[in-house]
Design a protein around this motif. Structure first.
Motif, PDB file in Angstrom:
ATOM      1  N   ILE A   1       0.859  -1.181   0.000  1.00  0.00           N
ATOM      2  CA  ILE A   1       0.000   0.000   0.000  1.00  0.00           C
ATOM      3  C   ILE A   1       0.894   1.229   0.000  1.00  0.00           C
ATOM      4  O   ILE A   1       1.761   1.390   0.862  1.00  0.00           O
ATOM      5  CB  ILE A   1      -0.933   0.020   1.217  1.00  0.00           C
ATOM      6  CG1 ILE A   1      -1.991  -1.081   1.080  1.00  0.00           C
ATOM      7  CG2 ILE A   1      -1.609   1.387   1.370  1.00  0.00           C
ATOM      8  CD1 ILE A   1      -2.981  -1.141   2.223  1.00  0.00           C
TER       9      ILE A   1
ATOM     10  N   HIS B   1      -1.475  -0.765  -4.276  1.00  0.00           N
ATOM     11  CA  HIS B   1      -2.715  -0.003  -4.121  1.00  0.00           C
ATOM     12  C   HIS B   1      -2.406   1.333  -3.447  1.00  0.00           C
ATOM     13  O   HIS B   1      -1.571   1.398  -2.538  1.00  0.00           O
ATOM     14  CB  HIS B   1      -3.723  -0.792  -3.287  1.00  0.00           C
ATOM     15  CG  HIS B   1      -4.027  -2.146  -3.838  1.00  0.00           C
ATOM     16  ND1 HIS B   1      -4.953  -2.358  -4.827  1.00  0.00           N
ATOM     17  CD2 HIS B   1      -3.497  -3.371  -3.555  1.00  0.00           C
ATOM     18  CE1 HIS B   1      -5.002  -3.640  -5.127  1.00  0.00           C
ATOM     19  NE2 HIS B   1      -4.124  -4.279  -4.368  1.00  0.00           N
TER      20      HIS B   1
ATOM     21  N   VAL C   1      -3.661   4.768  -1.340  1.00  0.00           N
ATOM     22  CA  VAL C   1      -4.660   5.364  -0.452  1.00  0.00           C
ATOM     23  C   VAL C   1      -4.284   6.830  -0.251  1.00  0.00           C
ATOM     24  O   VAL C   1      -3.141   7.225  -0.490  1.00  0.00           O
ATOM     25  CB  VAL C   1      -4.728   4.638   0.912  1.00  0.00           C
ATOM     26  CG1 VAL C   1      -5.104   3.171   0.721  1.00  0.00           C
ATOM     27  CG2 VAL C   1      -3.417   4.758   1.666  1.00  0.00           C
TER      28      VAL C   1
ATOM     29  N   TYR D   1     -10.019   5.989   5.735  1.00  0.00           N
ATOM     30  CA  TYR D   1      -9.929   5.282   4.454  1.00  0.00           C
ATOM     31  C   TYR D   1      -8.917   4.145   4.563  1.00  0.00           C
ATOM     32  O   TYR D   1      -9.182   3.009   4.153  1.00  0.00           O
ATOM     33  CB  TYR D   1      -9.510   6.261   3.357  1.00  0.00           C
ATOM     34  CG  TYR D   1      -9.591   5.704   1.949  1.00  0.00           C
ATOM     35  CD1 TYR D   1     -10.652   6.048   1.106  1.00  0.00           C
ATOM     36  CD2 TYR D   1      -8.627   4.836   1.457  1.00  0.00           C
ATOM     37  CE1 TYR D   1     -10.735   5.543  -0.182  1.00  0.00           C
ATOM     38  CE2 TYR D   1      -8.702   4.317   0.170  1.00  0.00           C
ATOM     39  CZ  TYR D   1      -9.752   4.676  -0.640  1.00  0.00           C
ATOM     40  OH  TYR D   1      -9.838   4.161  -1.916  1.00  0.00           O
ATOM     41  N   PHE D   2      -7.757   4.442   5.133  1.00  0.00           N
ATOM     42  CA  PHE D   2      -6.704   3.443   5.286  1.00  0.00           C
ATOM     43  C   PHE D   2      -7.174   2.296   6.184  1.00  0.00           C
ATOM     44  O   PHE D   2      -6.973   1.112   5.875  1.00  0.00           O
ATOM     45  CB  PHE D   2      -5.456   4.102   5.878  1.00  0.00           C
ATOM     46  CG  PHE D   2      -4.357   3.147   6.254  1.00  0.00           C
ATOM     47  CD1 PHE D   2      -3.648   2.459   5.285  1.00  0.00           C
ATOM     48  CD2 PHE D   2      -4.033   2.932   7.586  1.00  0.00           C
ATOM     49  CE1 PHE D   2      -2.642   1.562   5.628  1.00  0.00           C
ATOM     50  CE2 PHE D   2      -3.025   2.046   7.944  1.00  0.00           C
ATOM     51  CZ  PHE D   2      -2.333   1.361   6.957  1.00  0.00           C
TER      52      PHE D   2
ATOM     53  N   ASN E   1     -10.186   1.295   6.739  1.00  0.00           N
ATOM     54  CA  ASN E   1     -11.192   0.510   6.029  1.00  0.00           C
ATOM     55  C   ASN E   1     -10.549  -0.470   5.061  1.00  0.00           C
ATOM     56  O   ASN E   1     -10.986  -1.621   4.930  1.00  0.00           O
ATOM     57  CB  ASN E   1     -12.144   1.440   5.280  1.00  0.00           C
ATOM     58  CG  ASN E   1     -13.250   0.685   4.573  1.00  0.00           C
ATOM     59  OD1 ASN E   1     -14.141   0.120   5.215  1.00  0.00           O
ATOM     60  ND2 ASN E   1     -13.202   0.673   3.253  1.00  0.00           N
ATOM     61  N   VAL E   2      -9.487  -0.049   4.388  1.00  0.00           N
ATOM     62  CA  VAL E   2      -8.793  -0.910   3.438  1.00  0.00           C
ATOM     63  C   VAL E   2      -8.258  -2.161   4.127  1.00  0.00           C
ATOM     64  O   VAL E   2      -8.337  -3.273   3.593  1.00  0.00           O
ATOM     65  CB  VAL E   2      -7.643  -0.141   2.747  1.00  0.00           C
ATOM     66  CG1 VAL E   2      -6.663  -1.093   2.065  1.00  0.00           C
ATOM     67  CG2 VAL E   2      -8.198   0.838   1.722  1.00  0.00           C
TER      68      VAL E   2
ATOM     69  N   SER F   1     -13.079  -4.549   1.009  1.00  0.00           N
ATOM     70  CA  SER F   1     -12.332  -3.407   0.461  1.00  0.00           C
ATOM     71  C   SER F   1     -11.741  -3.750  -0.899  1.00  0.00           C
ATOM     72  O   SER F   1     -11.352  -2.852  -1.655  1.00  0.00           O
ATOM     73  CB  SER F   1     -11.194  -3.004   1.410  1.00  0.00           C
ATOM     74  OG  SER F   1     -10.170  -4.002   1.437  1.00  0.00           O
TER      75      SER F   1
ATOM     76  N   ILE G   1      -8.979  -5.321  -1.306  1.00  0.00           N
ATOM     77  CA  ILE G   1      -7.518  -5.352  -1.192  1.00  0.00           C
ATOM     78  C   ILE G   1      -7.126  -6.394  -0.146  1.00  0.00           C
ATOM     79  O   ILE G   1      -7.487  -6.291   1.031  1.00  0.00           O
ATOM     80  CB  ILE G   1      -6.968  -3.967  -0.795  1.00  0.00           C
ATOM     81  CG1 ILE G   1      -7.342  -2.923  -1.857  1.00  0.00           C
ATOM     82  CG2 ILE G   1      -5.449  -4.025  -0.603  1.00  0.00           C
ATOM     83  CD1 ILE G   1      -6.957  -1.506  -1.502  1.00  0.00           C
TER      84      ILE G   1
END
Length: 461
Positions: A156, A190, A192, A212-213, A215-216, A222, A224
């Motif tokens: 990420i 990916h 973010v 956001y991070f 949640n990923v 997500s 991912i």
């Protein structure tokens, strides 16, 4: 600091040719166009041919002298041609230059200096490994180590991040300009959002980029899969010298570690005392697993790179990561000299002081134009963001392009970057004097007044 004056060619710009570029520079630039590859970039916006440089001053072949707030793209932390460091270089050149990864007193002394400059409570937790000569090499090595350790291959990265031009480093670099014609790079990367305080508005006390991070990593939908690591600049460089808000890095690290994900801090540009501390993470409570270093570690431009990483993630065996030019002995000597120079002249404290002074002068400039939305910085890593309107924060890359050209004609060099190519990026040598700062601000004031005439009513300019 008066004692630093001797490390500079002068303390002001000097333009003596009838045009910039001058005639000799024009001749060499034309030869370059004919015989060197078209990927050459910096002379397109700063068209000069350089003859010599010392401290924060560059002299071209026509005798013009320029204030260098570009710093070799953040490399020249203790200035061009620093004679203190050169003494280490000269001594090493007469003894040993190339030694692959064999132990030398020179190399082991540098490793010890690196460890001694880490916070005392954690310095024994880390090891040092040298890679190829560039920052990209360090990023590639960090990614490889994380993948080997975790057995996973995802990474990420963050929007606005820059990590280099080799395949893996470019894959985790967000600027699509560099990738538009490449159909494949390292897979399973990916992006973010990076915390951008000037442009990110928190709601109900929540940091949207953190949410956001999180949640990923925690949402099974997500899209991912759990990555090997996250890769982030503690302060974004090419992205616009963006300093995330307090607590952001700490929360990122906490969330990553709670989810068994390694954390890589790319300190290639913000490290080696650029912000006043040895490494930028030391200005926070965030503790990464792997740190990449390069750029300023060579002190005066000698190429060197490597990793500082926790012993507990040691996962590769002999020969798992090699490189012919890893730990070049002359570059190592230059790094040792730069460390000693910084300690003797207390450059860490001076960097904070001179950086604060430069920010203060830039904030004065901000009051004289409606187009500067924010002045931000830590130490000598400073960004000035240009916008069309302070309320809408619409980026104004057209203005900064003209402003940069006007400054160049008057003898000031700097880089432009940012998510929208609207940020004046200042990464001068850490030894820049107050007189040089004042001379640079004088050029900026004259240039900005000239540029304002095109965009404001005569009565307002």
């Amino acid at each position: 600091m008066e004692s630093l004056k001797k490390y500079h060619l002068s303390e002001t710009a000097r333009i003596i040719s009838s045009s910039i570029p001058g005639e000799k520079s024009k001749e060499l630039l034309e030869i370059q166009r004919n015989i060197e590859g078209s990927v050459v970039s910096y002379p397109r916006n700063m068209p000069i041919a350089i003859k010599r440089a010392k401290g924060s001053i560059i002299e071209d072949v026509d005798g013009n002298q320029f204030i260098d707030f570009f710093g070799g793209c953040g490399v020249l932390n203790v200035g061009h041609g620093n004679e203190y460091v050169l003494e280490y270089v000269k001594a090493q050149q007469t003894e040993l230059i190339h030694a692959l990864d064999f132990p030398t007193e020179n190399k082991l002394a540098l490793i010890q200096k690196i460890k001694d400059n880490l916070p005392e409570a954690i310095r024994d937790d880390y090891k040092v490994s040298f890679g190829g000569p560039t920052g990209s090499d360090a990023v590639e090595a960090a990614i490889k180590l994380a993948k080997i350790k975790t057995g996973r291959d995802g990474i990420i990265a963050f929007t606005g991040g820059y990590h280099g031009m080799t395949s893996g480093a470019l894959a985790v670099t967000s600027d699509t300009f560099f990738r538009n014609h490449l159909t494949s790079l390292m897979p399973n990367v990916h992006f973010v959002p990076y915390n951008y305080p000037y442009r990110e508005e928190s709601k109900s006390g929540e940091n949207s980029s953190i949410e956001y991070f999180k949640n990923v990593l925690t949402n099974g939908h997500s899209g991912i899969s759990k990555p090997a690591a996250i890769l982030i600049e503690p302060i974004q460089g090419e992205g616009g010298n963006i300093i995330p808000e307090d607590g952001y890095l700490e929360e990122l690290v906490r969330i990553a570690h709670e989810n068994d994900v390694l954390v890589i801090f790319d300190e290639i540009q913000c490290g080696f005392f650029r912000t006043g501390s040895f490494l930028e993470f030391m200005n926070t409570k965030a503790v990464p697993d792997i740190i990449t270093f390069s750029k300023g570690f060579g002190g005066i431009g000698f190429p060197i790179s490597g990793l500082i990483y926790k012993k507990e993630i040691e996962a590769w065996g002999p020969g798992a990561h090699i490189g012919t030019f890893r730990g070049n002995q002359v570059s190592i000597a230059a790094a040792r000299g730069a460390f000693d120079f910084i300690e003797e002249y207390n450059i860490a404290a001076y960097t904070k002081s001179i950086g604060a002074y430069l920010v203060k002068r830039l904030e004065e400039l901000q009051t004289e134009t409606p187009f500067i939305g924010e002045v931000r910085g830590r130490g000598m890593m400073i960004g000035v963001e240009f916008v069309k309107d302070r309320d809408t924060k619409e980026p104004f890359p057209e203005f900064i392009k003209k402003f940069r050209a006007a400054c160049f004609q008057r003898g000031l060099l700097f880089e432009v970057g940012g998510h929208y190519n609207n940020v004046l990026r200042l990464v001068p040598p850490l030894i820049t004097t107050h007189a040089i700062v004042d001379a640079a601000i004088s050029i900026m004031k004259e240039s900005i007044t000239l540029c304002l005439e095109e965009y404001l009513e005569p009565s307002l300019a």
